[in-house]
Design an enzyme around this catalytic site. Structure first.
Site, PDB file in Angstrom:
ATOM      1  N   ASP A  81       0.835  -1.206   0.000  1.00 20.93           N
ATOM      2  CA  ASP A  81       0.000   0.000   0.000  1.00 20.93           C
ATOM      3  C   ASP A  81       0.869   1.254   0.000  1.00 20.93           C
ATOM      4  OD1 ASP A  81       0.967  -0.210   2.587  1.00 20.93           O
ATOM      5  OD2 ASP A  81      -0.985  -0.099   3.568  1.00 20.93           O
ATOM      6  N   HIS A  95      -7.456  -2.414  10.060  1.00 23.40           N
ATOM      7  CA  HIS A  95      -7.235  -2.444   8.607  1.00 23.40           C
ATOM      8  C   HIS A  95      -6.103  -3.386   8.220  1.00 23.40           C
ATOM      9  CE1 HIS A  95      -4.367   1.343   8.533  1.00 23.40           C
ATOM     10  NE2 HIS A  95      -3.678   0.260   8.781  1.00 23.40           N
ATOM     11  N   GLU A 113      -9.649  -0.197   4.687  1.00 24.84           N
ATOM     12  CA  GLU A 113     -10.241   0.334   5.910  1.00 24.84           C
ATOM     13  C   GLU A 113     -11.556  -0.396   6.233  1.00 24.84           C
ATOM     14  OE1 GLU A 113      -7.944   1.989   7.375  1.00 24.84           O
ATOM     15  OE2 GLU A 113      -8.465   4.103   7.263  1.00 24.84           O
ATOM     16  N   ASN A 128      -7.358   0.296  13.557  1.00 25.40           N
ATOM     17  CA  ASN A 128      -8.793   0.121  13.315  1.00 25.40           C
ATOM     18  C   ASN A 128      -9.090  -1.225  12.656  1.00 25.40           C
ATOM     19  OD1 ASN A 128      -7.695   0.562  10.832  1.00 25.40           O
ATOM     20  ND2 ASN A 128      -8.959   2.322  10.282  1.00 25.40           N
TER      21      ASN A 128
HETATM   22  C1  GLP Z   1      -0.177   1.503   7.875  1.00 23.94           C
HETATM   23  C2  GLP Z   1       0.571   0.833   6.719  1.00 23.94           C
HETATM   24  C3  GLP Z   1       0.221  -0.630   6.660  1.00 23.94           C
HETATM   25  C4  GLP Z   1       0.521  -1.198   8.024  1.00 23.94           C
HETATM   26  C5  GLP Z   1      -0.421  -0.646   9.068  1.00 23.94           C
HETATM   27  C6  GLP Z   1      -0.028  -0.964  10.498  1.00 23.94           C
HETATM   28  O1  GLP Z   1      -1.334   2.050   7.435  1.00 23.94           O
HETATM   29  N1  GLP Z   1       0.303   1.503   5.485  1.00 23.94           N
HETATM   30  O2  GLP Z   1       0.989  -1.260   5.636  1.00 23.94           O
HETATM   31  O3  GLP Z   1       0.418  -2.610   7.999  1.00 23.94           O
HETATM   32  O4  GLP Z   1      -0.626   0.728   8.947  1.00 23.94           O
HETATM   33  O5  GLP Z   1       1.014  -0.096  10.900  1.00 23.94           O
HETATM   34  P1  GLP Z   1       1.897  -0.335  12.189  1.00 23.94           P
HETATM   35  O6  GLP Z   1       2.575  -1.634  12.002  1.00 23.94           O
HETATM   36  O7  GLP Z   1       2.884   0.807  12.212  1.00 23.94           O
HETATM   37  O8  GLP Z   1       0.992  -0.323  13.345  1.00 23.94           O
END
Ligand code: GLP
Length: 233
Positions: A67, A138, A143, A136
């Protein structure tokens, strides 16, 4: 879903990286779809360490970016592009022709998603996907609300707009580009990393085993080969 709980970050990172390395030994042309954020960073660190002693193991590895934020300035150090360049692409010596990536500076994100979709069709299936859990629930920028099958532009919820990756960015993205749920589920194998603060509800929803669009990560229960690595605390 096989769930393993860890007290220790290092142990989680070592197990996660050992799964990737094992897959690479069996299939040197492995197609690895990679999330960004804090969750997989230690796993990528372990891969970097291994590449120092065995660089040839990574000589055919292909990486697919999961992403990307929409509307970042060129060379914004907070993009998923810069993150992956720093933590995977450069240390593992992945050449441009082995990296499929949403362009963070695209002027037409919808078109960029279509392009990624057609390129992904050409190289599918993904062999291994490394994912992190959003606060959240995702997956990538899928989302809560609905399961969208393929790469698409998605409006971000407040908690995603406040993600630490872009805290210091001058651009304030409101949308993300992401592979879709079917793209992720088409991966032969998945590693899901659950770590970081503020995820108690998302973690509870995921681990409950109930699949629902309010927690996009819960769809992983429908995949036959998911290793879920959970850091306690
Ligand atoms: C972000 C990234 C995702 C990631 C997620 C969790 O939105 N774009 O690829 O998996 O959030 O992030 P984190 O591991 O920093 O909690």
């Amino acid at each position: 879903m096989r769930i393993t709980f860890f007290q220790d970050q290092k142990a989680l990172d070592q197990l996660g990286s050992s799964i990737i390395i094992e897959e690479l030994r069996e299939n040197p042309q492995l197609k690895l779809c990679a999330a960004t954020g804090s969750s997989p960073i230690g796993i990528y660190g372990e891969l970097t360490r291994s590449a120092k002693t065995e660089p040839q193991l990574y000589s055919k590895l292909q990486v697919i970016k999961l992403d990307e934020w929409v509307g970042l300035n060129e060379k914004d150090p907070n993009s998923c592009e810069e993150y992956l360049q720093e933590h995977l692409i450069i240390p593992l010596g992945v050449t441009n022709n082995r990296f499929l990536s949403f362009n963070p500076c695209t002027e037409n994100p919808e078109e960029e998603c279509s392009l990624i979709r057609s390129k992904l069709d050409e190289i599918a299936p993904i062999d291994l996907c490394v994912l992190g859990l959003g606060k959240n629930g995702h997956l990538g920028f899928n989302e809560p609300g609905r399961f969208e099958p393929h790469s698409h532009v998605r409006e971000l919820e407040g908690v995603s707009k406040a993600h630490q990756m872009i805290e210091s960015s001058t651009s304030k993205p409101t949308h993300g580009m992401t592979l879709g749920i079917d793209d992720i589920l088409s991966s032969k194998k998945i590693i899901m990393v659950v770590s970081g603060s503020g995820k108690e509800k998302a973690k509870e929803d995921l681990l409950s085993g109930v699949v629902f669009p309010g927690c996009p990560a819960s769809i992983l229960w429908e995949h036959p080969d998911v290793t879920c690595l959970v850091l306690n605390g």
